[in-house]
Design a protein around this motif. Structure first.
Motif, mmCIF file in Angstrom:
data_model
loop_
_atom_site.group_PDB
_atom_site.id
_atom_site.type_symbol
_atom_site.label_atom_id
_atom_site.label_comp_id
_atom_site.label_asym_id
_atom_site.label_seq_id
_atom_site.Cartn_x
_atom_site.Cartn_y
_atom_site.Cartn_z
ATOM 1 N N PHE A 128 -7.358 7.253 3.370
ATOM 2 C CA PHE A 128 -6.369 8.126 2.754
ATOM 3 C C PHE A 128 -6.608 9.531 3.291
ATOM 4 C CE2 PHE A 128 -6.762 4.629 -0.203
ATOM 5 C CZ PHE A 128 -5.439 4.373 -0.530
ATOM 6 N N SER A 129 -5.576 10.121 3.859
ATOM 7 C CA SER A 129 -5.711 11.436 4.462
ATOM 8 C C SER A 129 -5.942 12.512 3.405
ATOM 9 C CB SER A 129 -4.449 11.769 5.267
ATOM 10 O OG SER A 129 -4.543 13.071 5.800
ATOM 11 N N THR A 130 -6.843 13.423 3.702
ATOM 12 C CA THR A 130 -7.024 14.601 2.849
ATOM 13 C C THR A 130 -6.221 15.773 3.404
ATOM 14 O OG1 THR A 130 -9.031 15.139 4.098
ATOM 15 C CG2 THR A 130 -9.314 13.924 2.048
ATOM 16 N N PRO B 10 -1.064 14.806 2.380
ATOM 17 C CA PRO B 10 -0.935 14.072 1.116
ATOM 18 C C PRO B 10 -0.040 12.830 1.255
ATOM 19 C CG PRO B 10 -0.578 16.417 0.779
ATOM 20 C CD PRO B 10 -0.646 16.197 2.257
ATOM 21 N N SER B 11 -0.361 11.818 0.499
ATOM 22 C CA SER B 11 0.402 10.560 0.455
ATOM 23 C C SER B 11 0.466 9.859 1.806
ATOM 24 C CB SER B 11 1.818 10.806 -0.072
ATOM 25 O OG SER B 11 1.784 11.392 -1.338
ATOM 26 N N THR B 12 -0.574 10.036 2.618
ATOM 27 C CA THR B 12 -0.617 9.416 3.947
ATOM 28 C C THR B 12 -1.873 8.565 4.082
ATOM 29 O OG1 THR B 12 0.564 11.307 4.886
ATOM 30 C CG2 THR B 12 -0.606 9.894 6.425
ATOM 31 N N VAL B 13 -1.677 7.368 4.594
ATOM 32 C CA VAL B 13 -2.784 6.474 4.905
ATOM 33 C C VAL B 13 -2.752 6.221 6.402
ATOM 34 C CG1 VAL B 13 -3.796 4.194 4.550
ATOM 35 C CG2 VAL B 13 -2.659 5.351 2.653
ATOM 36 N N TYR B 14 -3.865 6.460 7.064
ATOM 37 C CA TYR B 14 -3.966 6.194 8.501
ATOM 38 C C TYR B 14 -4.702 4.884 8.717
ATOM 39 C CZ TYR B 14 -2.429 10.891 9.644
ATOM 40 O OH TYR B 14 -1.699 12.032 9.777
ATOM 41 N N ILE B 15 -4.167 4.066 9.601
ATOM 42 C CA ILE B 15 -4.838 2.832 9.993
ATOM 43 C C ILE B 15 -5.541 3.113 11.306
ATOM 44 C CG2 ILE B 15 -4.559 0.421 10.634
ATOM 45 C CD1 ILE B 15 -2.093 0.393 8.761
ATOM 46 N N SER B 16 -6.849 2.990 11.284
ATOM 47 C CA SER B 16 -7.656 3.280 12.461
ATOM 48 C C SER B 16 -7.468 2.213 13.528
ATOM 49 C CB SER B 16 -9.130 3.356 12.069
ATOM 50 O OG SER B 16 -9.955 3.416 13.203
ATOM 51 N N HIS B 17 -7.726 0.975 13.154
ATOM 52 C CA HIS B 17 -7.625 -0.125 14.109
ATOM 53 C C HIS B 17 -7.695 -1.458 13.380
ATOM 54 C CE1 HIS B 17 -11.996 0.273 13.637
ATOM 55 N NE2 HIS B 17 -12.110 -0.960 14.115
ATOM 56 N N LEU C 213 0.838 -1.201 0.000
ATOM 57 C CA LEU C 213 0.000 0.000 0.000
ATOM 58 C C LEU C 213 0.874 1.253 0.000
ATOM 59 C CD1 LEU C 213 -2.822 1.252 0.150
ATOM 60 C CD2 LEU C 213 -2.687 1.028 2.636
ATOM 61 N N ALA C 214 1.914 1.235 0.813
ATOM 62 C CA ALA C 214 2.831 2.384 0.868
ATOM 63 C C ALA C 214 3.569 2.568 -0.452
ATOM 64 C CB ALA C 214 3.828 2.193 2.005
ATOM 65 N N LYS C 215 3.901 1.491 -1.091
ATOM 66 C CA LYS C 215 4.666 1.546 -2.337
ATOM 67 C C LYS C 215 3.795 1.897 -3.539
ATOM 68 C CE LYS C 215 8.017 -1.277 -4.803
ATOM 69 N NZ LYS C 215 8.710 -2.571 -4.811
ATOM 70 N N MET C 216 2.605 1.282 -3.609
ATOM 71 C CA MET C 216 1.760 1.413 -4.795
ATOM 72 C C MET C 216 0.598 2.382 -4.630
ATOM 73 S SD MET C 216 1.818 -2.652 -5.888
ATOM 74 C CE MET C 216 0.080 -2.684 -5.911
#
Length: 85
Positions: free
Chosen positions: A47-49, A52-59, A10-13
């Motif tokens: 995906f954070s608004t 940019p380019s950040t994905v947060y994992i909630s749980h 996910l981080a790479k693609m």
């Protein structure tokens, strides 16, 4: 290990196949949150608004069924509000 591989991909693609990364529900912003799936573990993320380019994992949760539980949805929204608002 499989979830860790999914996070690295996910981080790479930026996206994964819908088989392992399914749109699960909506956020107050109008965007969606997703589920990283590797049965029986599921991780909810967005995906954070704001960043940019950040994905947060909630749980993460151990699930035996495929349905989205209202409590998980609320937990994602609550975590989203803490981080994004």
């Amino acid at each position: 290990m499989a979830i860790q591989r999914q996070i690295k991909l996910l981080a790479k693609m930026g996206r994964l196949s819908s088989e392992n990364f399914r749109k699960e529900g909506g956020l107050p912003s109008g965007s969606n949150f997703y589920a990283l799936k590797k049965i029986p573990i599921r991780g909810y993320c967005w995906f954070s608004t704001k960043h940019p380019s950040t994905v947060y994992i909630s749980h993460y949760i151990h699930k035996k069924k495929d349905d989205l539980d209202k409590r998980d949805c609320q937990r994602v929204v609550d975590n989203w509000r803490i981080i994004e608002e």
